[in-house]
Design a protein around this motif. Structure first.
Motif, PDB file in Angstrom:
ATOM      1  N   UNK A 290       0.546  -1.491   0.120  1.00  0.00           N
ATOM      2  CA  UNK A 290      -0.160  -0.017  -0.050  1.00  0.00           C
ATOM      3  C   UNK A 290       0.546   1.607   0.056  1.00  0.00           C
ATOM      4  N   UNK A 291       0.770   2.176  -0.661  1.00  0.00           N
ATOM      5  CA  UNK A 291       1.370   3.278  -0.875  1.00  0.00           C
ATOM      6  C   UNK A 291       0.775   4.882   0.966  1.00  0.00           C
TER       7      UNK A 291
ATOM      8  N   UNK B   6       4.700   1.356  13.855  1.00  0.00           N
ATOM      9  CA  UNK B   6       4.205   1.259  12.842  1.00  0.00           C
ATOM     10  C   UNK B   6       4.505   2.243  11.502  1.00  0.00           C
ATOM     11  N   UNK B   7       4.046   3.577  12.320  1.00  0.00           N
ATOM     12  CA  UNK B   7       4.842   5.370  11.652  1.00  0.00           C
ATOM     13  C   UNK B   7       6.631   4.531  11.079  1.00  0.00           C
ATOM     14  N   UNK B   8       7.212   3.714  12.000  1.00  0.00           N
ATOM     15  CA  UNK B   8       8.716   3.578  11.533  1.00  0.00           C
ATOM     16  C   UNK B   8       8.352   2.864  10.361  1.00  0.00           C
ATOM     17  N   UNK B   9       7.886   1.772   9.829  1.00  0.00           N
ATOM     18  CA  UNK B   9       7.723   0.782   9.728  1.00  0.00           C
ATOM     19  C   UNK B   9       7.509   1.103   8.303  1.00  0.00           C
ATOM     20  N   UNK B  10       6.285   2.320   8.495  1.00  0.00           N
ATOM     21  CA  UNK B  10       5.993   2.972   7.307  1.00  0.00           C
ATOM     22  C   UNK B  10       6.944   3.449   6.556  1.00  0.00           C
TER      23      UNK B  10
ATOM     24  N   UNK C 161       6.427   4.642   2.340  1.00  0.00           N
ATOM     25  CA  UNK C 161       5.035   4.767   2.991  1.00  0.00           C
ATOM     26  C   UNK C 161       4.548   6.153   3.192  1.00  0.00           C
ATOM     27  N   UNK C 162       3.609   6.849   2.928  1.00  0.00           N
ATOM     28  CA  UNK C 162       2.841   7.272   3.799  1.00  0.00           C
ATOM     29  C   UNK C 162       2.099   7.438   5.087  1.00  0.00           C
ATOM     30  N   UNK C 163       2.455   7.844   5.899  1.00  0.00           N
ATOM     31  CA  UNK C 163       1.898   7.698   7.121  1.00  0.00           C
ATOM     32  C   UNK C 163       0.442   7.998   7.535  1.00  0.00           C
TER      33      UNK C 163
ATOM     34  N   UNK D  90       4.834  13.198   5.967  1.00  0.00           N
ATOM     35  CA  UNK D  90       3.763  12.878   5.830  1.00  0.00           C
ATOM     36  C   UNK D  90       2.580  13.782   6.257  1.00  0.00           C
ATOM     37  N   UNK D  91       1.814  14.297   5.402  1.00  0.00           N
ATOM     38  CA  UNK D  91       1.018  15.598   5.412  1.00  0.00           C
ATOM     39  C   UNK D  91      -0.439  15.709   5.812  1.00  0.00           C
ATOM     40  N   UNK D  92      -1.242  14.633   5.821  1.00  0.00           N
ATOM     41  CA  UNK D  92      -2.838  14.249   5.905  1.00  0.00           C
ATOM     42  C   UNK D  92      -2.804  13.912   7.209  1.00  0.00           C
TER      43      UNK D  92
END
Length: 392
Positions: A269-270, A288-292, A297-299, A323-325
């Protein structure tokens, strides 16, 4: 400091409707310490299930009530929080509900530690900056395309420059309606705003149908197509991600870091969307953020609960410009913004930022939800073993 007490709160609207709207009730937890400080956390869980996980009597050594595990423990550092997570996970090894239930405690522990150390949680997690994030209005698809268009227009009028529409009739009434819903959402938002579509896992493991929809939706310039498949359909996600003209987003169904890794590595997944209130709290969400980040990928947060959950989710990636969103729940439920005194609001640019205060940065106000407090009492052999806390 020492954990002295854990209070459990159950809030709910007078009528719970059969729709995919997690803002209709809330399981809130308060940690109190011997220093007089308190912290709050929220789970994205059925409140009664989470309540039972804290007050249940021990079944055996791997099934111990979470309050029993935590009360009396020392909390002075971030390593203490991680130690307590490992301890609770070990003592609740056979509790399938553990990630959802424990999430509230984990978030509350970060909140109270931040207050103790006079630091915002985002700094305790390792971020140096508190960057503005682009908020997208998170909405359910309406029953008709025209009603969806009207809702998209209202999102723009409220200052949003991005919006997501999901669930509702999407995927249930054929291709023509699906395309019409997305077309009218785009029309209501206008050409410049970002548009995301959440298919609500409707196509299960049918990546062929999901791909056909993605190709049709590509005409409307989507930022991503979210959750078109079930969380377990990882191989199907991999095939879809490889071929879709629209970037694929998923992850809100991840209840463990390993599940998130699977979606990243094999689902490809992107965008990885993680809910701290489901994956076990901030401790797991940050992993999980660190894995992304490592996978490119964007978290993105998944948040459709109160602003306590929003603040916790934003802390995970607050200082990362890549990670802008931010998902910004637009439910009109009083449980969303009514739990805090000064809610987070979007600015003139359609952006949001965490408050620069210790802990989660928000002041919880239980009194505002007094009318929604539910009294739940669990008894065993006629003796009360646990209950939701009253709001004075």
């Amino acid at each position: 400091m020492r954990i002295e007490r854990i209070d459990l709160f159950y809030f709910a609207l007078p009528e719970i409707q059969d729709r995919s709207d997690g803002s209709q009730d809330s399981f809130l937890l308060r940690v109190r310490t011997d220093t007089g400080l308190e912290g709050f956390g929220e789970s994205d869980s059925a409140p009664l299930l989470a309540l039972a996980a804290y007050v249940m009597p021990m079944s055996h050594g791997n099934l111990v009530g979470l309050s029993e595990v935590l009360i009396g423990q020392t909390l002075d550092s971030t390593e203490d929080i991680r130690r307590l997570y490992r301890l609770a996970r070990r003592r609740a090894l056979d509790m399938a509900q553990f990630p959802h239930a424990y999430a509230a405690a984990d978030i509350a522990l970060w909140d109270v530690l931040g207050k103790h150390l006079r630091q915002p949680v985002y700094k305790l997690l390792g971020h140096d900056a508190n960057l503005p994030k682009r908020a997208y209005s998170s909405n359910l698809f309406q029953e008709t395309p025209d009603a969806t268009e009207a809702l998209a227009r209202r999102a723009r009028q409220r200052g949003f420059r991005a919006a997501k529409f999901g669930w509702g009739p999407m995927g249930h009434h054929g291709e023509e309606l699906d395309v019409a819903l997305v077309r009218q959402a785009r029309r209501g938002l206008g050409p410049e705003a970002a548009l995301m579509v959440d298919a609500g896992t409707v196509w299960q493991d049918d990546d062929a149908t999901a791909l056909r929809r993605a190709r049709l939706f590509a005409d409307f310039n989507l930022t991503w197509l979210e959750e078109p498949l079930s969380p377990e359909a990882v191989a199907a996600y991999g095939r879809l991600s490889e071929r879709s003209p629209v970037p694929i987003a998923a992850g809100e169904g991840c209840h463990t870091v390993r599940a998130a890794e699977d979606l990243l590595e094999n689902g490809r997944v992107a965008f990885l969307q993680i809910d701290p209130g489901r994956i076990g709290g901030l401790t797991s969400a940050f992993e999980a953020y660190q894995r992304a980040r490592a996978r490119g990928a964007v978290f993105v947060n998944h948040t459709f609960k109160s602003q306590v959950s929003l603040a916790a989710a934003m802390a995970v990636f607050a200082g990362d410009a890549a990670m802008p969103w931010v998902e910004f729940c637009q439910s009109d439920s009083p449980l969303v913004a009514g739990l805090v005194q000064d809610p987070i609001r979007i600015d003139a640019r359609g952006e949001v930022r965490l408050p620069e205060r210790p802990g989660l940065g928000l002041e919880v106000s239980l009194a505002g939800l007094r009318d929604y407090a539910r009294r739940a009492v669990i008894t065993l052999d006629g003796r009360t073993i646990g209950a939701s806390q009253a709001v004075d």
